[in-house]
Design a protein around this motif. Structure first.
Motif, mmCIF file in Angstrom:
data_model
loop_
_atom_site.group_PDB
_atom_site.id
_atom_site.type_symbol
_atom_site.label_atom_id
_atom_site.label_comp_id
_atom_site.label_asym_id
_atom_site.label_seq_id
_atom_site.Cartn_x
_atom_site.Cartn_y
_atom_site.Cartn_z
ATOM 1 N N PRO A 47 0.831 -1.208 0.000
ATOM 2 C CA PRO A 47 0.000 0.000 0.000
ATOM 3 C C PRO A 47 0.864 1.256 0.000
ATOM 4 N N ARG A 48 0.448 2.266 -0.759
ATOM 5 C CA ARG A 48 1.189 3.521 -0.824
ATOM 6 C C ARG A 48 0.262 4.616 -1.312
ATOM 7 N N VAL A 49 0.654 5.850 -1.020
ATOM 8 C CA VAL A 49 -0.105 6.992 -1.532
ATOM 9 C C VAL A 49 0.262 7.195 -3.000
ATOM 10 N N ASN A 50 -0.463 8.074 -3.658
ATOM 11 C CA ASN A 50 -0.225 8.303 -5.080
ATOM 12 C C ASN A 50 1.114 8.988 -5.324
ATOM 13 N N GLY A 51 1.748 8.621 -6.438
ATOM 14 C CA GLY A 51 2.971 9.276 -6.844
ATOM 15 C C GLY A 51 2.674 10.477 -7.728
ATOM 16 N N GLU A 52 3.707 10.982 -8.364
ATOM 17 C CA GLU A 52 3.536 12.139 -9.236
ATOM 18 C C GLU A 52 2.818 11.752 -10.528
ATOM 19 N N GLY A 70 1.047 2.956 9.053
ATOM 20 C CA GLY A 70 2.463 2.928 8.720
ATOM 21 C C GLY A 70 2.769 3.253 7.263
ATOM 22 N N TYR A 71 1.751 3.182 6.397
ATOM 23 C CA TYR A 71 1.954 3.469 4.974
ATOM 24 C C TYR A 71 1.633 4.921 4.610
ATOM 25 N N VAL A 72 1.137 5.681 5.587
ATOM 26 C CA VAL A 72 0.689 7.051 5.313
ATOM 27 C C VAL A 72 1.770 8.048 5.731
ATOM 28 N N PRO A 73 2.358 8.775 4.783
ATOM 29 C CA PRO A 73 3.457 9.697 5.092
ATOM 30 C C PRO A 73 2.984 11.074 5.544
ATOM 31 N N MET A 74 1.959 11.108 6.384
ATOM 32 C CA MET A 74 1.432 12.363 6.936
ATOM 33 C C MET A 74 0.651 12.016 8.190
ATOM 34 N N LYS A 75 0.127 13.013 8.880
ATOM 35 C CA LYS A 75 -0.706 12.723 10.032
ATOM 36 C C LYS A 75 -1.927 11.932 9.576
ATOM 37 N N TYR A 76 -2.198 10.843 10.273
ATOM 38 C CA TYR A 76 -3.244 9.924 9.816
ATOM 39 C C TYR A 76 -4.614 10.601 9.789
ATOM 40 N N LYS A 77 -4.906 11.434 10.795
ATOM 41 C CA LYS A 77 -6.196 12.118 10.826
ATOM 42 C C LYS A 77 -6.335 13.055 9.619
ATOM 43 N N SER A 78 -5.230 13.677 9.236
ATOM 44 C CA SER A 78 -5.267 14.561 8.059
ATOM 45 C C SER A 78 -5.521 13.752 6.793
ATOM 46 N N TYR A 79 -4.913 12.571 6.726
ATOM 47 C CA TYR A 79 -5.120 11.690 5.574
ATOM 48 C C TYR A 79 -6.590 11.279 5.481
ATOM 49 N N LEU A 80 -7.183 10.873 6.610
ATOM 50 C CA LEU A 80 -8.589 10.472 6.612
ATOM 51 C C LEU A 80 -9.494 11.631 6.208
ATOM 52 N N LYS A 81 -9.219 12.812 6.769
ATOM 53 C CA LYS A 81 -10.027 13.986 6.451
ATOM 54 C C LYS A 81 -9.965 14.295 4.959
ATOM 55 N N GLN A 82 -8.788 14.167 4.402
ATOM 56 C CA GLN A 82 -8.605 14.424 2.969
ATOM 57 C C GLN A 82 -9.310 13.373 2.124
ATOM 58 N N TRP A 113 -8.588 11.634 -4.995
ATOM 59 C CA TRP A 113 -8.146 10.431 -5.694
ATOM 60 C C TRP A 113 -7.829 9.306 -4.720
ATOM 61 N N GLY A 114 -8.315 8.116 -5.019
ATOM 62 C CA GLY A 114 -7.944 6.938 -4.253
ATOM 63 C C GLY A 114 -6.509 6.538 -4.556
ATOM 64 N N ASP A 115 -5.902 5.793 -3.636
ATOM 65 C CA ASP A 115 -4.521 5.351 -3.813
ATOM 66 C C ASP A 115 -4.420 3.855 -3.510
ATOM 67 N N HIS A 116 -3.209 3.338 -3.375
ATOM 68 C CA HIS A 116 -3.053 1.910 -3.117
ATOM 69 C C HIS A 116 -3.352 1.546 -1.670
ATOM 70 N N ILE A 117 -3.453 2.535 -0.800
ATOM 71 C CA ILE A 117 -3.896 2.292 0.570
ATOM 72 C C ILE A 117 -5.410 2.087 0.584
ATOM 73 N N THR A 118 -6.131 2.915 -0.147
ATOM 74 C CA THR A 118 -7.583 2.735 -0.213
ATOM 75 C C THR A 118 -7.945 1.450 -0.953
ATOM 76 N N LEU A 119 -7.117 1.038 -1.917
ATOM 77 C CA LEU A 119 -7.360 -0.253 -2.568
ATOM 78 C C LEU A 119 -7.259 -1.395 -1.557
ATOM 79 N N GLN A 120 -6.229 -1.349 -0.697
ATOM 80 C CA GLN A 120 -6.074 -2.390 0.311
ATOM 81 C C GLN A 120 -7.241 -2.359 1.292
ATOM 82 N N ALA A 121 -7.644 -1.163 1.704
ATOM 83 C CA ALA A 121 -8.771 -1.039 2.625
ATOM 84 C C ALA A 121 -10.062 -1.560 2.001
ATOM 85 N N ALA A 122 -10.250 -1.318 0.696
ATOM 86 C CA ALA A 122 -11.439 -1.829 0.004
ATOM 87 C C ALA A 122 -11.415 -3.351 -0.054
#
Length: 227
Positions: free
Chosen positions: A59-64, A134-146, A153-162
């Motif tokens: 799992p990872r967030v989106n790249g460029e 552990g896969y989120v390179p920011m504050k987790y609450k900020s990631y959830l809020k976003q 955009w969904g990322d590979h973390i949301t794919l794993q969660a799905a």
């Protein structure tokens, strides 16, 4: 005083009604999922492509986002792979919800359930924080809020969660140069269904079918088009 009591009661009733509607929505989703599971007992697409080799999923967030030239080459590579494997895309709208729309189409045969899918994914991320934090390179609450926002955009973390939330193996045919196929499997359970998505790297997701089986759906808004 009586007026205050009535207002408080009305507020409480409104909250309960909202909670009940949420529960009803969840029950509706669960019911549809159960029906889909029964109808997908014979997963011909998965059986036909069982020879594809997958790499371990991280799992990872989106790249460029790639530049126009690289994105065009990536799209051509993906299109060639889909032809090779006898697959065709049902185009999802390019409104930032494409990953959730593609998952909704695979689950419900209706991409308009994307809001429900996103909500379920957020519940998974929130309730099982230790699996994903552990896969989120920011504050987790900020990631959830976003990620709660429609159009994010969904990322590979949301794919794993799905995959975890819906008990599904998500089969991703990609445009990556060195990786054409990725399987995202539930963390702690055996999958009960398969969802097939295409991934135009860092740009767009679509829902996949065998050629000739793509449902005829007229998009209500302009879907993502090549540059």
């Amino acid at each position: 005083m009586a007026e205050t009591h009535r207002n408080a009661s009305a507020s409480s009733s409104s909250s309960l009604n909202s909670s009940f509607r949420d529960t009803e929505d969840d029950q509706t989703i669960a019911s549809i999922l159960a029906e889909e599971e029964n109808s997908k007992a014979d997963n011909r697409l998965g059986k036909r492509l069982s020879h594809l080799d997958s790499i371990p999923h991280t799992p990872r967030v989106n790249g460029e986002i790639p530049d126009v030239n690289d994105a065009t080459l990536d799209h051509e590579r993906l299109s060639e792979r889909l032809v090779t494997y006898g697959l065709a895309e049902l185009q999802m709208e390019g409104d930032g919800n494409c990953q959730f729309r593609a998952i909704a189409d695979q689950l419900f045969r209706n991409s308009e359930y994307h809001k429900h899918v996103r909500r379920q994914v957020i519940k998974q991320l929130k309730h099982f924080r230790k699996l994903y934090e552990g896969y989120v390179p920011m504050k987790y609450k900020s990631y959830l809020k976003q990620m709660k926002k429609s159009g994010e955009w969904g990322d590979h973390i949301t794919l794993q969660a799905a995959a975890d939330r819906f008990g599904a193996k998500i089969c991703l045919v990609t445009s990556f140069r060195d990786t054409c196929y990725i399987e995202i499997v539930p963390t702690d359970k055996n999958p009960t269904r398969e969802l097939w998505l295409s991934f135009w790297s860092e740009v767009h997701y679509n829902s996949l079918y065998s050629i000739g089986d793509v449902p005829s759906v007229a998009p209500r808004r302009k879907h993502w088009l090549l540059f």
